[in-house]
Design an enzyme around this catalytic site. Structure first.
Site, mmCIF file in Angstrom:
data_model
loop_
_atom_site.group_PDB
_atom_site.id
_atom_site.type_symbol
_atom_site.label_atom_id
_atom_site.label_comp_id
_atom_site.label_asym_id
_atom_site.label_seq_id
_atom_site.Cartn_x
_atom_site.Cartn_y
_atom_site.Cartn_z
ATOM 1 N N ASP A 161 55.129 12.362 29.163
ATOM 2 C CA ASP A 161 55.589 11.740 27.918
ATOM 3 C C ASP A 161 57.117 11.864 27.816
ATOM 4 O O ASP A 161 57.813 10.933 27.412
ATOM 5 C CB ASP A 161 54.925 12.422 26.714
ATOM 6 C CG ASP A 161 53.430 12.530 26.904
ATOM 7 O OD1 ASP A 161 52.698 11.636 26.496
ATOM 8 O OD2 ASP A 161 52.989 13.533 27.520
ATOM 9 N N HIS A 189 49.490 15.759 24.099
ATOM 10 C CA HIS A 189 49.562 14.662 25.072
ATOM 11 C C HIS A 189 48.501 13.634 24.700
ATOM 12 O O HIS A 189 47.374 13.652 25.190
ATOM 13 C CB HIS A 189 49.335 15.157 26.508
ATOM 14 C CG HIS A 189 49.195 14.010 27.473
ATOM 15 N ND1 HIS A 189 50.230 13.147 27.757
ATOM 16 C CD2 HIS A 189 48.136 13.543 28.168
ATOM 17 C CE1 HIS A 189 49.809 12.210 28.591
ATOM 18 N NE2 HIS A 189 48.537 12.429 28.849
HETATM 19 P P1 NAD Z 1 40.354 11.212 39.400
HETATM 20 O O1 NAD Z 1 39.039 10.908 38.784
HETATM 21 O O2 NAD Z 1 40.931 10.293 40.428
HETATM 22 O O3 NAD Z 1 40.298 12.656 40.067
HETATM 23 C C1 NAD Z 1 39.799 13.759 39.404
HETATM 24 C C2 NAD Z 1 39.153 14.650 40.444
HETATM 25 O O4 NAD Z 1 38.780 15.848 39.804
HETATM 26 C C3 NAD Z 1 37.894 14.049 41.045
HETATM 27 O O5 NAD Z 1 38.009 14.034 42.462
HETATM 28 C C4 NAD Z 1 36.780 14.983 40.570
HETATM 29 O O6 NAD Z 1 35.763 15.155 41.527
HETATM 30 C C5 NAD Z 1 37.571 16.264 40.342
HETATM 31 N N1 NAD Z 1 36.935 17.199 39.411
HETATM 32 C C6 NAD Z 1 36.245 16.926 38.275
HETATM 33 N N2 NAD Z 1 35.795 18.051 37.736
HETATM 34 C C7 NAD Z 1 36.226 19.062 38.507
HETATM 35 C C8 NAD Z 1 36.051 20.461 38.484
HETATM 36 N N3 NAD Z 1 35.327 21.046 37.525
HETATM 37 N N4 NAD Z 1 36.628 21.209 39.451
HETATM 38 C C9 NAD Z 1 37.335 20.620 40.426
HETATM 39 N N5 NAD Z 1 37.516 19.298 40.532
HETATM 40 C C10 NAD Z 1 36.968 18.527 39.583
HETATM 41 O O7 NAD Z 1 41.359 11.436 38.186
HETATM 42 P P2 NAD Z 1 42.949 11.489 38.209
HETATM 43 O O8 NAD Z 1 43.480 10.115 38.038
HETATM 44 O O9 NAD Z 1 43.405 12.303 39.370
HETATM 45 O O10 NAD Z 1 43.221 12.234 36.829
HETATM 46 C C11 NAD Z 1 42.849 13.573 36.648
HETATM 47 C C12 NAD Z 1 42.991 13.960 35.195
HETATM 48 O O11 NAD Z 1 44.357 13.922 34.793
HETATM 49 C C13 NAD Z 1 42.257 13.078 34.206
HETATM 50 O O12 NAD Z 1 41.689 13.913 33.208
HETATM 51 C C14 NAD Z 1 43.360 12.239 33.597
HETATM 52 O O13 NAD Z 1 43.011 11.769 32.312
HETATM 53 C C15 NAD Z 1 44.459 13.263 33.533
HETATM 54 N N6 NAD Z 1 45.827 12.758 33.364
HETATM 55 C C16 NAD Z 1 46.660 13.519 32.598
HETATM 56 C C17 NAD Z 1 47.963 13.118 32.418
HETATM 57 C C18 NAD Z 1 48.909 13.953 31.585
HETATM 58 O O14 NAD Z 1 50.038 13.514 31.384
HETATM 59 N N7 NAD Z 1 48.543 15.128 31.097
HETATM 60 C C19 NAD Z 1 48.412 11.945 33.006
HETATM 61 C C20 NAD Z 1 47.537 11.201 33.802
HETATM 62 C C21 NAD Z 1 46.233 11.625 33.968
HETATM 63 C C1 LMR Z 2 48.449 9.084 30.749
HETATM 64 O O1 LMR Z 2 49.161 9.466 29.809
HETATM 65 O O2 LMR Z 2 48.844 8.276 31.613
HETATM 66 C C2 LMR Z 2 47.030 9.597 30.851
HETATM 67 O O3 LMR Z 2 46.884 10.759 30.096
HETATM 68 C C3 LMR Z 2 46.072 8.524 30.409
HETATM 69 C C4 LMR Z 2 44.643 8.927 30.592
HETATM 70 O O4 LMR Z 2 43.877 8.778 29.613
HETATM 71 O O5 LMR Z 2 44.255 9.389 31.685
#
Ligand code: NAD
Ligand code: LMR
Length: 328
Positions: A161, A189
């Site tokens: 952010d 977030h």
């Molecule tokens: P993704 O689905 O591509 O990958 C997530 C991985 O986590 C998968 O391979 C899944 O098998 C694994 N997983 C699920 N539960 C698990 C556990 N208990 N232990 C270990 N591994 C586990 O998702 P992504 O695009 O890599 O995103 C991951 C997370 O990050 C999501 O929750 C997404 O919303 C979040 N995210 C946060 C931000 C932020 O700014 N905070 C930004 C983008 C995404």
């Molecule tokens: C982002 O801010 O890009 C992510 O947290 C969005 C999402 O819901 O995975």
């Protein structure tokens, strides 16, 4: 040469993992003189474990000089064993028809287990960053599940952010991102976060005075930053990954190596500053030095800012109320 440090990453076979691991292994997170051991956690599902093995094969094939070893596992007690850094990326995504409350409960299970494992086996100085959504509340759950570790070791990612806000300000002012100082993002977030450029400067000049457009602030800037995650999902069909990994690298690098007095945003357990109740995992402006963060104090909170801070705080309090029974 320094001794290797152990970096645990969960969700290692996911999208963010694929953008993150290679940068950690190449020294972009902890420095080009810091060898690392990667300890990678994925769910105990054959497809995920197979994908993780593929990622490990690619890490091997990069022959990174700083990468001492890679461990792949489905056991949090193995992944977090003696970990100096833990990036909790894996989380349960929101499925069709799933309410936010359901998402909270599903993730509560994951972050309770992982918090406990960190508590039991990680380094006592482990620096934990939670990326998986809802990031602030997941970080809060992990922190509460690890009573033997200092609460300050647990943080949530607001840096994406923060970086998004920097670029919007740079575009609006026609200046360079690198010249913008003292910007922050308060709160959760989520779309309720409050990006605040009132104290920001560019080459010593006030950004607020440069922009001088409160209508743009309220109706363009805040919604653009707040809804950026959704806009990326809409455009890509997938949530942000490279920019999220980049923010995770920024967050950990700055925490470990220091910001030289510059502000960054970290989601951290509140110490009561700015009226945010103690323990709430909240985005604050911080500086870091010697591996410790410190909240920037003494900022004036005007009426407009207080209104937005209250909205994002209320949302976090609601999320906390939905899972606090776990710790009663
Ligand atoms: P993704 O689905 O591509 O990958 C997530 C991985 O986590 C998968 O391979 C899944 O098998 C694994 N997983 C699920 N539960 C698990 C556990 N208990 N232990 C270990 N591994 C586990 O998702 P992504 O695009 O890599 O995103 C991951 C997370 O990050 C999501 O929750 C997404 O919303 C979040 N995210 C946060 C931000 C932020 O700014 N905070 C930004 C983008 C995404
Ligand atoms: C982002 O801010 O890009 C992510 O947290 C969005 C999402 O819901 O995975």
């Amino acid at each position: 040469m320094k001794q290797p440090v152990r970096v645990a990453v969960t969700g290692a076979a996911g999208q963010i993992g694929y953008s993150l691991l290679f940068r950690i292994a190449s020294g972009e997170m902890l420095g080009k003189d810091q060898p690392v051991i990667l300890q990678l956690l994925e769910v105990p599902v054959e497809k995920a474990q197979q994908a993780l093995q593929g990622v490990i094969m690619e890490l091997d094939d990069c022959a990174f000089p700083l990468l001492v070893d890679v461990i792949g596992t489905d056991d949090p007690n193995v992944a977090f064993k003696d970990a100096d850094y833990a990036l909790l990326v894996g989380a349960r995504p929101r499925g069709p028809g799933m309410e936010r409350a359901d998402l909270l409960q599903e993730n509560a299970k994951i972050f309770t287990v992982q918090g406990k494992a960190l508590n039991d086996v990680a380094s006592r100085d482990v620096k934990v960053l939670v990326v998986g959504n809802p990031a602030n509340t997941n970080a809060y759950i992990a922190m509460k599940s690890a009573p033997d570790l200092p609460a300050k070791n647990f943080t949530a990612m607001l840096r994406l952010d923060h970086n998004r806000a920097l670029t919007q300000v740079a575009k609006k002012t026609g200046k360079q991102v690198k010249d913008i100082k003292n910007l922050t993002v308060w709160g959760n977030h989520s779309p309720t976060m409050y990006a605040d450029y009132r104290f920001a400067t560019i080459n010593g000049e006030s950004v607020k005075d440069m922009i001088n457009d409160q209508e743009w602030n309220a109706n363009v800037f805040l919604p653009t930053v707040g809804k950026r995650g959704a806009a990326i999902i809409e455009a890509r069909g997938l949530s942000s990954a490279a920019s999220a990994a980049n923010a995770a690298i920024d967050h950990m690098r700055d925490w470990a190596l220091g910001t030289n007095g510059e502000w960054v945003t970290m989601g951290i357990p509140s110490d009561g500053s700015y009226g945010i109740p103690e323990g709430v995992m909240f985005g604050f402006p911080v500086t870091t030095e010697n591996g410790e963060y410190k909240i920037v104090q003494g900022l004036e909170i005007d009426e407009f800012s207080q209104k937005y801070i209250n909205i994002t705080l209320n949302e976090l309090e609601e999320e906390r109320a939905a899972i606090d029974h776990l710790f009663a």
